[in-house]
Write a protein that holds these residues in place. Structure first.
Motif, PDB file in Angstrom:
ATOM      1  N   ALA A  72      -5.894   5.502 -12.285  1.00 59.60           N
ATOM      2  CA  ALA A  72      -6.387   6.359 -11.334  1.00 59.60           C
ATOM      3  C   ALA A  72      -5.326   7.465 -11.034  1.00 59.60           C
ATOM      4  O   ALA A  72      -4.100   6.946 -10.938  1.00 59.60           O
ATOM      5  CB  ALA A  72      -6.750   5.675 -10.107  1.00 59.60           C
ATOM      6  N   PRO A  73      -5.561   8.530 -10.871  1.00 58.27           N
ATOM      7  CA  PRO A  73      -4.626   9.640 -10.773  1.00 58.27           C
ATOM      8  C   PRO A  73      -3.968   9.852  -9.301  1.00 58.27           C
ATOM      9  O   PRO A  73      -4.815   9.073  -8.248  1.00 58.27           O
ATOM     10  CB  PRO A  73      -5.391  10.891 -10.806  1.00 58.27           C
ATOM     11  N   MET A  74      -2.784   9.819  -9.065  1.00 60.88           N
ATOM     12  CA  MET A  74      -2.364   9.981  -7.620  1.00 60.88           C
ATOM     13  C   MET A  74      -2.898  11.029  -6.861  1.00 60.88           C
ATOM     14  O   MET A  74      -3.259  12.037  -7.495  1.00 60.88           O
ATOM     15  CB  MET A  74      -0.638  10.171  -7.738  1.00 60.88           C
ATOM     16  N   GLY A  75      -2.946  10.948  -5.472  1.00 57.77           N
ATOM     17  CA  GLY A  75      -3.855  11.792  -4.726  1.00 57.77           C
ATOM     18  C   GLY A  75      -5.097  11.674  -4.475  1.00 57.77           C
ATOM     19  O   GLY A  75      -5.858  12.592  -4.257  1.00 57.77           O
ATOM     20  N   THR A  76      -5.808  10.530  -5.188  1.00 59.90           N
ATOM     21  CA  THR A  76      -7.281  10.277  -5.287  1.00 59.90           C
ATOM     22  C   THR A  76      -7.360   9.240  -4.145  1.00 59.90           C
ATOM     23  O   THR A  76      -6.462   8.474  -4.153  1.00 59.90           O
ATOM     24  CB  THR A  76      -7.779  10.000  -6.480  1.00 59.90           C
ATOM     25  N   THR A  77      -8.593   8.989  -3.781  1.00 57.80           N
ATOM     26  CA  THR A  77      -8.918   7.810  -2.982  1.00 57.80           C
ATOM     27  C   THR A  77      -9.022   6.555  -3.746  1.00 57.80           C
ATOM     28  O   THR A  77      -9.218   6.802  -5.149  1.00 57.80           O
ATOM     29  CB  THR A  77     -10.260   7.971  -2.260  1.00 57.80           C
ATOM     30  N   GLY A  78      -9.066   5.389  -3.195  1.00 62.44           N
ATOM     31  CA  GLY A  78      -9.271   4.111  -4.062  1.00 62.44           C
ATOM     32  C   GLY A  78      -8.146   3.092  -3.499  1.00 62.44           C
ATOM     33  O   GLY A  78      -7.666   3.085  -2.200  1.00 62.44           O
ATOM     34  N   LEU A  79      -7.987   1.955  -4.023  1.00 61.81           N
ATOM     35  CA  LEU A  79      -7.320   1.020  -3.489  1.00 61.81           C
ATOM     36  C   LEU A  79      -5.736   1.213  -3.383  1.00 61.81           C
ATOM     37  O   LEU A  79      -5.155   1.859  -4.135  1.00 61.81           O
ATOM     38  CB  LEU A  79      -7.461  -0.226  -4.532  1.00 61.81           C
ATOM     39  N   TYR A  80      -5.138   1.197  -2.331  1.00 65.17           N
ATOM     40  CA  TYR A  80      -3.631   1.528  -2.275  1.00 65.17           C
ATOM     41  C   TYR A  80      -2.781   0.337  -2.758  1.00 65.17           C
ATOM     42  O   TYR A  80      -1.934   0.610  -3.634  1.00 65.17           O
ATOM     43  CB  TYR A  80      -3.291   1.665  -0.780  1.00 65.17           C
ATOM     44  N   HIS A  81      -3.069  -0.854  -2.457  1.00 65.12           N
ATOM     45  CA  HIS A  81      -2.554  -1.840  -3.107  1.00 65.12           C
ATOM     46  C   HIS A  81      -3.260  -3.351  -2.884  1.00 65.12           C
ATOM     47  O   HIS A  81      -4.096  -3.316  -1.788  1.00 65.12           O
ATOM     48  CB  HIS A  81      -0.950  -2.145  -2.766  1.00 65.12           C
ATOM     49  N   THR A  82      -2.923  -4.370  -3.649  1.00 61.58           N
ATOM     50  CA  THR A  82      -3.420  -5.798  -3.259  1.00 61.58           C
ATOM     51  C   THR A  82      -2.447  -6.396  -2.656  1.00 61.58           C
ATOM     52  O   THR A  82      -1.203  -6.400  -3.190  1.00 61.58           O
ATOM     53  CB  THR A  82      -3.941  -6.236  -4.637  1.00 61.58           C
ATOM     54  N   ALA A  83      -2.616  -7.076  -1.699  1.00 61.82           N
ATOM     55  CA  ALA A  83      -1.230  -7.755  -1.113  1.00 61.82           C
ATOM     56  C   ALA A  83      -1.740  -9.238  -1.034  1.00 61.82           C
ATOM     57  O   ALA A  83      -2.673  -9.929  -0.834  1.00 61.82           O
ATOM     58  CB  ALA A  83      -1.326  -7.571   0.581  1.00 61.82           C
ATOM     59  N   ILE A  84      -0.628  -9.843  -1.848  1.00 64.54           N
ATOM     60  CA  ILE A  84      -0.627 -11.267  -2.043  1.00 64.54           C
ATOM     61  C   ILE A  84       0.371 -12.194  -1.108  1.00 64.54           C
ATOM     62  O   ILE A  84       1.496 -11.625  -1.085  1.00 64.54           O
ATOM     63  CB  ILE A  84      -0.372 -11.580  -3.547  1.00 64.54           C
ATOM     64  N   LEU A  85      -0.436 -12.793  -0.138  1.00 66.69           N
ATOM     65  CA  LEU A  85       0.469 -13.457   0.600  1.00 66.69           C
ATOM     66  C   LEU A  85       0.705 -15.030   0.511  1.00 66.69           C
ATOM     67  O   LEU A  85       0.131 -15.958  -0.214  1.00 66.69           O
ATOM     68  CB  LEU A  85      -0.622 -13.864   1.777  1.00 66.69           C
ATOM     69  N   TYR A  86       2.259 -15.268   0.423  1.00 62.35           N
ATOM     70  CA  TYR A  86       2.799 -16.518  -0.064  1.00 62.35           C
ATOM     71  C   TYR A  86       3.049 -17.102   1.284  1.00 62.35           C
ATOM     72  O   TYR A  86       3.423 -16.522   2.330  1.00 62.35           O
ATOM     73  CB  TYR A  86       4.255 -16.207  -0.683  1.00 62.35           C
ATOM     74  N   PRO A  87       2.991 -18.496   1.300  1.00 56.34           N
ATOM     75  CA  PRO A  87       2.976 -19.253   2.476  1.00 56.34           C
ATOM     76  C   PRO A  87       4.399 -19.486   3.138  1.00 56.34           C
ATOM     77  O   PRO A  87       4.497 -19.654   4.354  1.00 56.34           O
ATOM     78  CB  PRO A  87       2.547 -20.426   2.446  1.00 56.34           C
ATOM     79  N   THR A  88       5.582 -19.128   2.324  1.00 56.30           N
ATOM     80  CA  THR A  88       6.907 -19.302   2.768  1.00 56.30           C
ATOM     81  C   THR A  88       7.643 -18.157   2.045  1.00 56.30           C
ATOM     82  O   THR A  88       7.375 -17.640   1.270  1.00 56.30           O
ATOM     83  CB  THR A  88       7.563 -20.890   2.418  1.00 56.30           C
ATOM     84  N   ARG A  89       8.716 -18.109   2.882  1.00 58.56           N
ATOM     85  CA  ARG A  89       9.739 -17.206   2.323  1.00 58.56           C
ATOM     86  C   ARG A  89      10.473 -17.622   0.833  1.00 58.56           C
ATOM     87  O   ARG A  89      10.773 -16.868   0.002  1.00 58.56           O
ATOM     88  CB  ARG A  89      10.873 -16.873   3.266  1.00 58.56           C
ATOM     89  N   ALA A  90      10.636 -18.965   0.750  1.00 60.34           N
ATOM     90  CA  ALA A  90      10.930 -19.487  -0.584  1.00 60.34           C
ATOM     91  C   ALA A  90       9.767 -19.024  -1.595  1.00 60.34           C
ATOM     92  O   ALA A  90      10.259 -18.790  -2.802  1.00 60.34           O
ATOM     93  CB  ALA A  90      10.991 -21.062  -0.287  1.00 60.34           C
TER      94      ALA A  90
END
Length: 162
Positions: A72-90
Motif C-alpha cells: 500500500a502506498p504511503m500517505g493512504t489509509t489502512g492498517l498502521y501496524h499489527t502489534a504482537i504482545l509478548y508476555p515478558t521482557r525476556a
C-alpha cells in the motif's frame, strides 16, 4: 460524532489480524520462520493461518485480492501496524534476537513507560510492533494518578542481553 455509550467489558480482546499479502510463502517465512508463529492450517497457495500456543490463529494471511500486488502506498489509509504482545521482557528480547539474526531492519525502538516496543516491516511493507507491557503498578502516573505515557529511545543492547 456519536453519543458516548457504556464501555465494553474489560476482558474483550482483539483476537487476530488477517493480512492481504503478495506472496504467501514469503509471508509464512517471515511470520513463522522469523517470528516463530506456528502454521496451523494452509489452504493451497492462497491462504494460511498461524498461531502461538496452539490457538486456531492469531495471524491470517491471504492472496485473494493481492497476489503479486505492491505494498500500500504511503500517505493512504489502512492498517498502521499489527502489534504482537509478548508476555515478558525476556520473550521480547528473544523476538529481537530472531529479527536481528534474520537480517530484518528495525524502523524504531521505544520505551513508552507502559511498554517497550520494537518496530519493523514485514515483507509486504505492513508495520509490525513487537512489545511487552510493564506490570500496571509500574506504569507512569502524574500527581493526580493520570497515565503519562511517553516515547523515549529503547536501549536495544540492554534488551538483547535479557
Amino acid at each position: 460524532m456519536s453519543t458516548p455509550v457504556t464501555p465494553i467489558g474489560p476482558n474483550v480482546r482483539i483476537g487476530h489480524v488477517h493480512l492481504k499479502v503478495a506472496n504467501l510463502e514469503r509471508a509464512i517465512a517471515f511470520y513463522s520462520g522469523v517470528l516463530g508463529f506456528e502454521l496451523t492450517v494452509k489452504y493451497g497457495d492462497s491462504a494460511a493461518f498461524l498461531s502461538a500456543g496452539g490457538y486456531h490463529h492469531h495471524i491470517g494471511l491471504n492472496t485473494w485480492e493481492s497476489l503479486n500486488g505492491p505494498p500500500a502506498p504511503m500517505g493512504t489509509t489502512g492498517l498502521y501496524h499489527t502489534a504482537i504482545l509478548y508476555p515478558t521482557r525476556a520473550e521480547l528480547a528473544d523476538a529481537l534476537r530472531r529479527v536481528v539474526k534474520a537480517g530484518v531492519g528495525l524502523e524504531g525502538a521505544s520505551d513508552h513507560g507502559v511498554s517497550e516496543a520494537i518496530y519493523l516491516r514485514d515483507p509486504d511493507g505492513n508495520g509490525v510492533e513487537l512489545y511487552w507491557d510493564r506490570p500496571r503498578e509500574q506504569w507512569p502516573l502524574d500527581a493526580q494518578g493520570n497515565l503519562t505515557m511517553f516515547t523515549r529511545p529503547l536501549d536495544l543492547h540492554a534488551l538483547i542481553k535479557e
